[in-house]
Enzyme design. Structure first.
Site, short mmCIF file in Angstrom:
data_model
loop_
_atom_site.label_atom_id
_atom_site.label_comp_id
_atom_site.label_asym_id
_atom_site.label_seq_id
_atom_site.Cartn_x
_atom_site.Cartn_y
_atom_site.Cartn_z
N CYS A 243 0.80 -1.23 0.00
CA CYS A 243 0.00 0.00 0.00
C CYS A 243 0.83 1.27 0.00
O CYS A 243 0.29 2.36 -0.20
CB CYS A 243 -0.93 0.00 1.21
N HIS A 322 12.58 1.11 4.95
CA HIS A 322 12.37 -0.31 4.65
C HIS A 322 12.86 -1.15 5.82
O HIS A 322 14.02 -1.05 6.21
CB HIS A 322 13.12 -0.68 3.37
N HIS A 406 -1.75 19.80 6.84
CA HIS A 406 -2.70 18.73 6.54
C HIS A 406 -1.97 17.39 6.58
O HIS A 406 -0.78 17.30 6.27
CB HIS A 406 -3.33 18.93 5.17
N HIS A 410 -2.51 6.94 5.30
CA HIS A 410 -3.07 5.82 4.52
C HIS A 410 -4.26 5.20 5.25
O HIS A 410 -4.15 4.79 6.41
CB HIS A 410 -1.98 4.78 4.28
N HIS A 439 -14.29 5.49 5.27
CA HIS A 439 -15.74 5.28 5.35
C HIS A 439 -16.37 5.23 3.96
O HIS A 439 -17.20 4.36 3.67
CB HIS A 439 -16.37 6.40 6.18
N ASN A 443 -10.40 0.74 1.99
CA ASN A 443 -8.96 0.73 1.78
C ASN A 443 -8.70 0.51 0.29
O ASN A 443 -8.82 -0.60 -0.22
CB ASN A 443 -8.31 -0.38 2.61
#
Length: 511
Positions: A243, A322, A406, A410, A439, A443
């Site tokens: 993702c 990573h 802001h 994710h 909502h 995802n």
């Protein structure tokens, strides 16, 4: 009085126990500390300017007291040192030329788009459970588990499934997966090209990321074929990177734009559900079924100076972390077969702890790049005290609200958003875009941070010079950040994902 906590805008609560009403002296003390901290940040941030004021004043006084003879002597001195002045000027011009030619080129985000599926592909809780039961692949325990996950997930009733998963029984196939990929990618790109009026032939770089679906020819080749992109295009297809691959794709495009002059780069981020639905009863593999939904985004990046006038944002930083060298981190999101031979993606129970470590490493690198010097001094001083005196001092958590206006976290799940809101000491307004994206769209993997940015724009909150922090987690295990700065007061582009529903948000999320 509410003794259990303070209610938030999304229906949840923050874990603050209220034992008694604060006395007036306590209140005054908290107000005083607030203004002391604000004064400290202002002083440290403007320290260099404040130091220069006396120096400028002294120089001004000295210059004002010089007479005609002093100025004449200065001119005579310069005239007899003409060679030195010429050499110094040549070195200065050469140095400036080298700097201009070798400095990193700015990367502009001209515009972006997010795909929104048609209404007939919406998947309510009831429809999800009905289809899961009718497939006959899940036992009662698994069905109940999925029902509980759905209710606690933070997803709404209007997220989208691909067409093949609405069939009874589901009809996953290579053809259906290709159809899903084409609808999402071409849908997002059609909107992007229409909004920007860019000729596909002018696109010199193409980067596509999709973690679980990697056909031959590749997804990037499908786009080249559809839009008849030029033959010398630099195209890349990133797979298996989870993702957070959207930030990785932006980083790759940024590096390519440093090499190739005056061109456009398109970054397309998506995930494919059709061929990656899990039809078994391993509960750790059932969670992705409940969270992942159809979505995708397309970005148009440019290194052309003229695009700074029409671009929405400028890329400031990309920081990648990573943790794949650690075995637990490597296996915490893992595609495998269960005991019955059915393929799925399992999520480890250590996922949140591993994500926390990756986040800590990432912000340790990002902090010095974005935080004001006042916050860096506070962090360093507490670290120094702890190291030298072995004191039981809690590590200072920098206030990232001083660096960013802001936050696009994710939308991997409700727990992810809750954890970052707590650890980064954010306010409900800072995580509103993430919660509402989860909502409304679920995802959507690597594209979720763009639905969130679109939400902020649709709410009219993005002002000129505002900074945005996009942060994403992915298998491997990775934590990646991108920082953007708004070049103007940004308004939502046409055909945005929130165009006809933004007035309904924010909504209360049930606990």
């Amino acid at each position: 009085m509410n003794q259990g906590g303070v209610a938030t805008a999304n229906g949840g609560s923050v874990g603050v126990q209220i034992q008694r009403s604060p006395r007036l002296p306590d209140f005054l003390q908290s107000v005083n500390l607030k203004y002391v901290k604000l004064g400290y940040h202002y002083l440290i941030s403007n320290l260099l300017t404040l130091c220069f004021i006396p120096l400028i004043a002294v120089i001004s006084i000295d210059v004002s007291q010089m007479n005609i003879n002093d100025l004449h002597q200065l001119w005579v001195h310069l005239k007899f040192n003409l060679l030195s002045i010429t050499i110094c000027s040549a070195i200065l011009v050469f140095g400036l030329t080298v700097y201009v030619m070798t400095r990193p080129r700015p990367v502009y985000l001209v515009d972006y788009s997010c795909y929104r599926a048609p209404d007939h592909l919406k998947a309510s809780y009831a429809r999800f459970m009905k289809h899961s039961r009718l497939t006959g692949d899940f036992d009662e325990s698994s069905l109940e588990f999925q029902r509980k996950i759905l209710e606690r997930s933070g997803l709404g009733q209007e997220t989208y499934f691909p067409k093949a998963m609405h069939d009874i029984p589901p009809t996953p196939s290579m053809a259906a997966a290709r159809e899903e990929a084409e609808e999402v990618m071409f849908g997002a790109l059609d909107i992007l090209l229409k909004n920007t009026n860019v000729n596909p032939k002018d696109i010199g770089i193409l980067v596509v990321n999709c973690s679980l679906f990697n056909p031959t020819p590749s997804l990037s080749a499908m786009i080249v074929n559809k839009y008849k992109l030029r033959g010398n295009i630099r195209s890349y297809n990133l797979g298996g990177m989870g993702c957070s691959a959207g930030v990785i794709a932006v980083d790759l495009a940024k590096d390519l734009l440093q090499v190739h002059r005056n061109t456009y780069a398109v970054v397309l981020s998506t995930e494919n559900i059709t061929q990656n639905w899990y039809f078994g009863n391993n509960k750790s593999m059932l969670i992705p079924n409940c969270l992942f939904r159809v979505g995708g985004s397309a970005l148009l990046l440019s290194n052309k100076s003229k695009d700074s006038q029409r671009a929405k944002y400028k890329l400031i930083h990309v920081v990648r972390t990573h943790r794949g060298a650690d075995d637990k981190a490597f296996r915490c999101v893992y595609q495998e077969q269960d005991d019955a031979g059915k393929t799925g993606v399992s999520l480890s129970k250590d996922l949140m702890a591993i994500a926390g470590v990756a986040l800590k490493t990432n912000i340790t690198t990002l902090g010095p790049l974005v935080l004001p010097i006042s916050e860096q001094l506070l962090f360093f001083s507490t670290l120094l005290v702890k190291k030298l005196f072995n004191a039981t001092v809690k590590p200072y958590i920098p206030d990232f609200k001083l660096a960013f206006d802001h936050f696009c976290i994710h939308a991997g799940g409700r727990a992810v958003i809750d954890e970052l809101e707590k650890n980064l000491q954010l306010l409900p307004i800072h995580v509103e875009a993430s919660r509402m994206t989860l909502h409304r769209f679920g995802n959507t993997s690597s594209s979720s941070i763009w639905y969130e940015l679109s939400y902020i724009e649709a709410k009219g909150r993005m002002r000129k010079r505002n900074r945005v922090w996009q942060i994403a987690f992915g298998s491997g295990f990775k934590c990646n950040s991108a920082v953007w700065e708004a070049l103007r007061n940004v308004k939502p582009s046409s055909n945005g994902p929130w165009e006809d529903c933004i007035d309904n948000y924010p909504v209360k999320i049930s606990t």
